[in-house]
Write an enzyme that holds these catalytic residues in place. Structure first.
Site, PDB file in Angstrom:
ATOM      1  N   ASP A 164       0.854  -1.187   0.000  1.00  0.00           N
ATOM      2  CA  ASP A 164       0.000   0.000   0.000  1.00  0.00           C
ATOM      3  C   ASP A 164       0.889   1.236   0.000  1.00  0.00           C
ATOM      4  O   ASP A 164       1.942   1.248   0.647  1.00  0.00           O
ATOM      5  CB  ASP A 164      -0.882  -0.023   1.253  1.00  0.00           C
ATOM      6  CG  ASP A 164      -2.135   0.821   1.117  1.00  0.00           C
ATOM      7  OD1 ASP A 164      -2.030   1.982   0.684  1.00  0.00           O
ATOM      8  OD2 ASP A 164      -3.227   0.322   1.449  1.00  0.00           O
ATOM      9  N   CYS A 183      -7.257   3.484  -2.055  1.00  0.00           N
ATOM     10  CA  CYS A 183      -7.050   2.043  -1.856  1.00  0.00           C
ATOM     11  C   CYS A 183      -8.051   1.165  -2.592  1.00  0.00           C
ATOM     12  O   CYS A 183      -7.698   0.406  -3.491  1.00  0.00           O
ATOM     13  CB  CYS A 183      -7.094   1.723  -0.362  1.00  0.00           C
ATOM     14  SG  CYS A 183      -5.763   2.493   0.599  1.00  0.00           S
ATOM     15  N   LYS A 207      -3.859  -7.974   3.034  1.00  0.00           N
ATOM     16  CA  LYS A 207      -4.808  -6.937   2.641  1.00  0.00           C
ATOM     17  C   LYS A 207      -5.324  -7.157   1.220  1.00  0.00           C
ATOM     18  O   LYS A 207      -4.553  -7.272   0.280  1.00  0.00           O
ATOM     19  CB  LYS A 207      -4.145  -5.563   2.743  1.00  0.00           C
ATOM     20  CG  LYS A 207      -5.095  -4.408   2.459  1.00  0.00           C
ATOM     21  CD  LYS A 207      -4.467  -3.070   2.798  1.00  0.00           C
ATOM     22  CE  LYS A 207      -5.464  -1.934   2.607  1.00  0.00           C
ATOM     23  NZ  LYS A 207      -4.921  -0.634   3.023  1.00  0.00           N
ATOM     24  N   HIS A 239      -4.465  25.739  -6.255  1.00  0.00           N
ATOM     25  CA  HIS A 239      -5.705  25.375  -6.926  1.00  0.00           C
ATOM     26  C   HIS A 239      -6.723  24.996  -5.846  1.00  0.00           C
ATOM     27  O   HIS A 239      -6.350  24.399  -4.828  1.00  0.00           O
ATOM     28  CB  HIS A 239      -5.453  24.191  -7.867  1.00  0.00           C
ATOM     29  CG  HIS A 239      -6.604  23.868  -8.755  1.00  0.00           C
ATOM     30  ND1 HIS A 239      -7.707  23.172  -8.322  1.00  0.00           N
ATOM     31  CD2 HIS A 239      -6.827  24.146 -10.075  1.00  0.00           C
ATOM     32  CE1 HIS A 239      -8.561  23.033  -9.313  1.00  0.00           C
ATOM     33  NE2 HIS A 239      -8.060  23.614 -10.385  1.00  0.00           N
ATOM     34  N   ASP A 245      -0.897  -0.254  -4.680  1.00  0.00           N
ATOM     35  CA  ASP A 245      -2.181   0.279  -5.116  1.00  0.00           C
ATOM     36  C   ASP A 245      -2.100   1.752  -5.512  1.00  0.00           C
ATOM     37  O   ASP A 245      -2.827   2.226  -6.372  1.00  0.00           O
ATOM     38  CB  ASP A 245      -3.266   0.066  -4.054  1.00  0.00           C
ATOM     39  CG  ASP A 245      -2.908   0.659  -2.693  1.00  0.00           C
ATOM     40  OD1 ASP A 245      -1.782   1.173  -2.528  1.00  0.00           O
ATOM     41  OD2 ASP A 245      -3.770   0.600  -1.788  1.00  0.00           O
ATOM     42  N   HIS A 246      -1.217   2.484  -4.864  1.00  0.00           N
ATOM     43  CA  HIS A 246      -0.982   3.904  -5.178  1.00  0.00           C
ATOM     44  C   HIS A 246       0.302   4.321  -4.487  1.00  0.00           C
ATOM     45  O   HIS A 246       0.986   3.488  -3.884  1.00  0.00           O
ATOM     46  CB  HIS A 246      -2.164   4.775  -4.722  1.00  0.00           C
ATOM     47  CG  HIS A 246      -2.571   4.533  -3.302  1.00  0.00           C
ATOM     48  ND1 HIS A 246      -1.822   4.933  -2.225  1.00  0.00           N
ATOM     49  CD2 HIS A 246      -3.647   3.893  -2.779  1.00  0.00           C
ATOM     50  CE1 HIS A 246      -2.407   4.564  -1.103  1.00  0.00           C
ATOM     51  NE2 HIS A 246      -3.528   3.921  -1.411  1.00  0.00           N
TER      52      HIS A 246
END
Length: 465
Positions: free
Chosen positions: A41, A81, A129, A252, A314-315
């Site tokens: 993760d 996730c 996980k 932004h 996942d990221h």
């Protein structure tokens, strides 16, 4: 990613008859490799190649690079996730899975690529996980996602912080991940080694995701970067870069929203920022060691030469880039993921620069090499290119309609939840992670929710004619 490796390992399986009885393989089975997929993760993919690789020692990722192929431009399909994992397990883009948040993923009975491989004769096993099906994560996490259209800003996380175990010999910091790693290794030793047909083993790790922060409320978030001196010594402090930030007044609106809700708009010293990043890198080093346990077990069991090993995440993790931690952004630190593959038939020491994603397709990536900190919006400088890319995107997906559907879904789910709570609604919502701000002016925020609920939105008006 499915196309990247299942095509390599499953072609023979799909063409082969089911393995026969008596412990013997038939047809193409003798040539079908095993597959081990390790997914962590929050691992920043830029740490797997230069110059990011200089900041922390990752010996087993380096081993995979030397003995296999690494993808330099691998990206998540959604930097959260559950949506990311739903895309990875289904091979579908997020607008097809409709996994909009950590509560909304795939149906538990959805047929994944692992199910297909099992159907055609592979033995399968999962540890750790998963997080790709609907119905998980906290109430706070769900309500916060559903109410993003409400006109208020509320901090949802504790201020990012570090927590050190002052032991030079403390190796197993993330006990749950180590337990799952041990289970995977023991499975290889006791079961995987004895199978007469190929297997697929999945290991999901929570690291290097930040740890929970109970101080941030009842449904606490995860803003603590936690490690020991053992892992911190794997980090090269001199190589840690202090990221540049835009002034709050020039951010932004989306970046300001993210920075505020992640409790990052306050003052941070350079030492604080450097420590957060150092602790994150140390957590990555611990993750690498768990990957190494699996690789070493495969080698000791003489399975490595006939096993495809894949490592991905996942990221990524912002680790204070853009005045944020966590993910939920398409900036490089959040969206860039590691993707390394080694095994029979995989070229060694090969770096592939092609853009890929966790479903092997990523629609657009602009080269920001003249703007490494991603602080310049070049869309306004190249209106023709922007228009062309926008038309290509619209040819794939009616994104105003999809966006409207998400907004409608958030509102409907919030209403159902609110009705299920009944008269206790105000007390419950006042004690979510944003409680510190909410309790200062509860009527103000309740009024904002009431106005949001009264506003009508209809996804059908965005239907393409």
């Amino acid at each position: 990613m499915l196309l990247l490796w299942v095509s390599v390992v499953a072609t023979s399986a799909l063409a082969a008859p089911a393995p026969g009885a008596g412990g013997q393989r038939r047809g193409a089975w003798p040539d079908a490799p095993n597959v081990v997929l390790v997914v962590s993760d929050s691992f920043d993919g830029r740490l797997t190649f230069y110059p990011g690789s200089q900041v922390v020692k990752l010996p087993f990722i380096n081993f995979m690079k030397a003995h296999g192929t690494s993808f330099l431009n691998a990206y998540t399909n959604s930097p959260i996730c559950c949506p990311s994992r739903a895309a990875m397990w289904s091979g579908l883009f997020t607008h097809l899975t409709e996994s909009w948040n950590n509560f909304k993923g795939l149906d538990p009975n959805y047929t994944t690529w692992m199910d297909v491989m099992e159907k055609y004769g592979y033995r399968t096993q999962k540890f750790g996980k998963l997080d790709y099906t609907s119905g998980h994560h906290s109430i706070s996490n769900r309500v916060e996602a559903w109410t993003r259209d409400v006109a208020f800003l509320l901090r949802q996380e504790g201020r990012p912080m570090v927590n050190l175990i002052p032991k030079k010999t403390k190796v197993r910091v993330m006990q749950r991940d180590w337990k799952n790693t041990d289970r995977a290794v023991n499975w290889l030793r006791k079961e995987g080694i004895n199978y007469t047909q190929p297997f697929v083993l999945y290991l999901g790790l929570n690291l290097p995701h930040p740890y929970p922060s109970p101080s941030s409320g009842e449904n606490f978030g995860s803003s603590t970067f936690h490690t020991s001196l053992y892992w911190l010594k794997k980090v090269s402090y001199d190589a840690i870069k202090i990221p540049k930030w835009s002034p709050l007044s020039e951010m932004h609106p989306i970046d300001y929203y993210s920075s505020y809700t992640k409790n990052c708009t306050g003052k941070f010293t350079e030492k604080e920022i450097k420590n957060i990043r150092a602790f994150y890198y140390a957590m990555c080093a611990e993750t690498d060691a768990m990957l190494g346990e699996v690789i070493l077990a495969l080698r000791q069991l003489d399975l490595l030469r006939k096993t495809i090993v894949i490592y991905a995440s996942d990221h990524g993790e912002l680790a204070m880039e853009h005045r944020q931690f966590y993910k939920m952004s398409m900036y490089e630190a959040s969206a860039h993921v590691p993707l390394l593959i080694m095994g029979p038939g995989i070229k060694a020491n090969l770096q592939v620069s092609n853009v890929v994603s966790l479903v092997d397709i990523y629609p657009t990536m602009l080269d920001l090499s003249s703007d490494p900190d991603e602080l310049t919006n070049i869309a306004t400088k190249f209106p023709e290119v922007t228009y062309s890319l926008d038309q290509k995107l619209r040819s794939i997906i009616n994104y105003p309609k999809v966006s409207a559907s998400v907004h409608q879904y958030n509102k409907e789910e919030f209403i159902k939840w609110k009705q299920s709570i009944g008269e206790n609604y105000s007390n419950v919502i006042a004690n979510l992670r944003w409680h510190q701000d909410w309790l200062k002016e509860p009527r103000k925020y309740e009024s904002a929710i009431d106005l949001w609920l009264k506003a009508h939105s209809d996804p059908k008006k965005f239907e393409q004619k």
